[in-house]
Design a protein around this motif. Structure first.
Motif, mmCIF file in Angstrom:
data_model
loop_
_atom_site.group_PDB
_atom_site.id
_atom_site.type_symbol
_atom_site.label_atom_id
_atom_site.label_comp_id
_atom_site.label_asym_id
_atom_site.label_seq_id
_atom_site.Cartn_x
_atom_site.Cartn_y
_atom_site.Cartn_z
ATOM 1 N N GLU A 1 43.077 -60.978 -40.118
ATOM 2 C CA GLU A 1 44.154 -60.845 -39.137
ATOM 3 C C GLU A 1 43.600 -60.700 -37.729
ATOM 4 O O GLU A 1 44.044 -61.366 -36.796
ATOM 5 N N PHE B 1 42.159 -63.939 -36.429
ATOM 6 C CA PHE B 1 43.132 -64.956 -36.022
ATOM 7 C C PHE B 1 43.818 -64.589 -34.715
ATOM 8 O O PHE B 1 43.963 -65.423 -33.823
ATOM 9 N N THR B 2 44.231 -63.321 -34.591
ATOM 10 C CA THR B 2 44.908 -62.948 -33.347
ATOM 11 C C THR B 2 43.946 -63.003 -32.169
ATOM 12 O O THR B 2 44.336 -63.332 -31.059
ATOM 13 N N GLU C 1 42.335 -67.245 -32.613
ATOM 14 C CA GLU C 1 43.210 -68.356 -33.014
ATOM 15 C C GLU C 1 42.395 -69.510 -33.574
ATOM 16 O O GLU C 1 42.482 -70.651 -33.114
ATOM 17 N N LEU D 1 46.730 -63.756 -48.175
ATOM 18 C CA LEU D 1 47.134 -64.105 -46.812
ATOM 19 C C LEU D 1 48.305 -65.085 -46.832
ATOM 20 O O LEU D 1 49.234 -64.994 -46.024
ATOM 21 N N LYS D 2 48.258 -66.011 -47.773
ATOM 22 C CA LYS D 2 49.332 -66.988 -47.888
ATOM 23 C C LYS D 2 50.628 -66.286 -48.303
ATOM 24 O O LYS D 2 51.698 -66.560 -47.766
ATOM 25 N N TYR E 1 51.125 -66.038 -43.810
ATOM 26 C CA TYR E 1 50.321 -66.616 -42.734
ATOM 27 C C TYR E 1 50.038 -68.075 -43.025
ATOM 28 O O TYR E 1 49.299 -68.393 -43.967
ATOM 29 N N GLU E 2 50.592 -68.966 -42.211
ATOM 30 C CA GLU E 2 50.330 -70.382 -42.462
ATOM 31 C C GLU E 2 48.861 -70.721 -42.206
ATOM 32 O O GLU E 2 48.342 -71.706 -42.734
ATOM 33 N N TRP E 3 48.199 -69.875 -41.429
ATOM 34 C CA TRP E 3 46.790 -70.157 -41.145
ATOM 35 C C TRP E 3 45.861 -69.802 -42.311
ATOM 36 O O TRP E 3 44.654 -69.988 -42.217
#
Length: 578
Positions: free
Chosen positions: A328, A331-332, A335, A358-359, A363-365
RNA sequence: GCCCCCGUAGCUCAUUUGGAUAGAGCAGCGGCCUUCUAAGCCGCUGGUAGCAGGUUCGAAUCCUGCCGGGGGUGCCA
């Protein structure tokens, strides 16, 4: 399916093949054929080949017949000197002069950026690699992650990606409680400053031995760790010192390896984020409590994947919790376009669970994450053990290799300038190359004879070849000619082979990135070094008439450029003399 | 028990994501330095790709089963 380098002479070949197939009634695009062409694996079959088997069904004709027809209808572009149908393949021979006149100037112009691109522009790749444990030796096992990560990082940057190297240090956990207790009992300040990791590790080994006969050590360890977690200033300071001193020592290894990180946020860094993470996941219903009091994220297919353990029954968090928080945070913060974990295969299930979790959280990422796994570094039972536990200190391994190199230099090239620097680059390079030259999924056996071998397909072989070209070019003594070079003079088999290797380099780089596999680069560099050595052995590069010398020197210098940049991408030094 | 990875020459590994007669290095044997660095080059020896089936015009590569090795399988990371 095999691809050949996408040079323009190759485009011409595809276009010609499309036209030839059209006369038979087969409609294909040049792009289709571009991926169908193969590099023949055998001498005497030319430089490129198109399998005609796929057309057999439509044409109701045996493949050898088709190849024959295509060869007849094939209008050879200028770069092609010969076409022949051989057992169902359309085989093509290039004019080395024309290939050279396209490939060599492009290398000369791009220099070390030959094969580079901006395909990764605007994309950030997070890379989690190396991640040694504080207060423990940096062993040969950690080297594999470090070296693979470093090479991939350099290769991705070569292709325009921004990278964030993250050293996810093992700097938290109950073992630090024991270590603090042990240091208070037996610690030695001088020893700590002189050999921090060896000292801390010996304390670590000792306290675990003591704990076997005296369980009170476990309690003391727990108490000290609890104090550390609660922010006790004395424990906090001690922990910080252990961390700083360990990191400083790791830094020396990293420097020798040319490794650098953008972040050393380790496990401790995420501790403060865990309680809010757990609270949020519970509130959103992603985490549920099991019968025994543990908190888990259930997996959709329980047969395949056990639930991800978020909080143990005793209330402690796990590495999965920290990895979730780290994902997390990354990603924040960054990105990322990709987040790579260069971690051993043993943790494959862990990462599968992590990505699934995560999915599930939404989270699409999650699909941007990749576990870049690699096999074990094993040890032959002899030789490997140091007095304390079964760990080889990496610095000792590197020094051993450098010692060997130093003695080889003393024997073979005693007048060499700055032998110490060269010995360092070659010795370390031998170890790095040894690790990176095997496909990462495979286990490797650490065997001194093999690791310290400098003959054949080894790191020193590449470096030696590089040094010899450099020396040749110095002997040439003039600027590398950049214009009006007559490449038609390049006609020997040795020259052709080297040329084709150089032309193929950009494709190999693409593959290395596609598969996250540095071994592909290692293999390609060995092939081109070998091609050069044959050339060097059989053709007098600096003798003969001027135009031939010029063409050959550009060829040799182009090899030097690619080798130099390739060694860098593998994480090795490239001394100009050795 | 279940899941994942691996198995190619005596040894260490390739085989370019299904192509032609499976290639290198090391080790062994034999050659090449009054000529650009011999950490090099050339030659010879070395194979039932673990085994058995299947798919395909074509399999080391994909599928199934078995054998052998390694790893994992909610409270170590």
């Amino acid at each position: 399916m095999t691809k050949i380098a996408s040079q323009s002479y190759f485009q011409d070949v595809c276009d010609a093949a499309v036209a030839a197939l059209e006369t038979l009634g087969v409609v294909v695009t040049a792009a289709d054929l571009a991926t169908s062409f193969e590099a023949p694996n055998k001498k005497g079959f030319g430089d490129a080949a198109l399998p005609c088997f796929p057309f057999a069904r439509q044409l109701k004709m045996p493949p050898p017949k088709i190849a024959e027809k295509v060869a007849e209808a094939f209008h050879a572009p200028p770069a092609v000197v010969k076409v022949a149908p051989i057992s169902g393949f359309l085989n093509i021979w290039y004019d080395p002069g024309i290939v050279a006149s396209e490939v060599l100037p492009s290398i000369q112009e791009a220099q070390h950026r030959y094969g580079a691109s901006d395909e990764g522009a605007g994309k950030t790749v997070c890379m989690d690699y190396s991640h040694p444990n504080i207060a423990k030796p940096f062993g040969v096992g950690h080297l594999r992650s470090t070296v693979i990560g470093n090479s991939l990082k350099r290769t991705l940057e070569h292709r325009g990606y921004s990278t964030v190297g993250i050293n996810h240090l093992g700097d938290w956990g109950t073992q630090f409680g024991k270590l603090i207790a042990a240091f208070r009992e037996w610690g030695d300040e001088d020893e700590l400053l002189r050999e921090p990791i060896k000292h801390l590790y010996s304390l670590y080994v000792r306290v675990h031995q003591e704990a076997e006969s005296d369980p009170s050590w476990d309690d003391r360890g727990r108490q000290e760790f609890k104090k550390l977690e609660d922010g006790d200033p004395a424990n906090r300071e001690l922990w910080q010192r252990f961390r700083d001193l360990s990191l400083r020592e790791f830094g020396r290894v990293y420097q020798r390896l040319g490794v650098a990180f953008e972040s050393d946020a380790g496990e401790a860094f995420y501790e403060s984020k865990l309680s809010s993470l757990i609270e949020r996941l519970t509130k959103e219903g992603h985490a549920i409590e099991g019968d025994d009091g543990a908190l888990v994220i259930p997996m959709p297919d329980t047969e395949e994947e056990p639930p991800l353990l978020l909080r143990k029954a005793d209330g402690a968090t796990t590495y999965a919790t920290r990895d979730l928080a780290a994902a997390e945070y990354r990603f924040t913060t960054y990105e990322f376009y990709r987040c790579l974990y260069i971690v051993g295969s043993a943790q494959a299930l862990h990462f599968k669970q992590l990505f699934t979790a995560l999915k599930q959280i939404g989270y699409e990422w999650a699909e941007r994450m990749r576990h870049i796994e690699f096999g074990w570094v094993k040890f032959a039972d002899s030789m490997m053990s140091t007095r304390q536990g079964n760990i080889i200190f990496l610095n000792d391994v590197l020094s051993e290799a450098v010692d060997k190199t130093r003695s080889i230099i003393a024997e073979r090239n005693p007048d060499l300038d700055d032998p110490e620097n060269v010995a360092e680059q070659v010795g370390v390079g031998a170890i790095v190359f040894w690790m990176v030259s095997v496909k990462r999924q495979k286990d490797v056996n650490f065997d001194w004879d093999e690791v310290l071998s400098f003959d054949g397909r080894t790191g020193p072989y590449l470096q030696y070849t590089h040094a010899r070209v450099g020396s040749l070019i110095a002997r040439y003594g003039k600027q590398i000619p950049t214009s009006s070079v007559d490449y038609k003079t390049l006609s020997t088999e040795e020259e052709r082979q080297l040329l084709l290797q150089l032309a193929d380099w950009p494709r190999r780089l693409s593959q290395a990135i596609q598969f996250y596999e540095p071994q592909i680069l290692a293999s390609a560099l060995l092939d081109m070094a070998q091609a050069y050595n044959r050339f060097y052995q059989n053709v007098r590069i600096l003798d003969g008439d001027q135009s031939a010398v010029e063409a050959r020197i550009v060829l040799a210098d182009s090899l030097r450029i690619v080798l130099n940049s390739g060694l860098y991408l593998l994480g090795m030094g490239a001394p100009s003399r050795m």
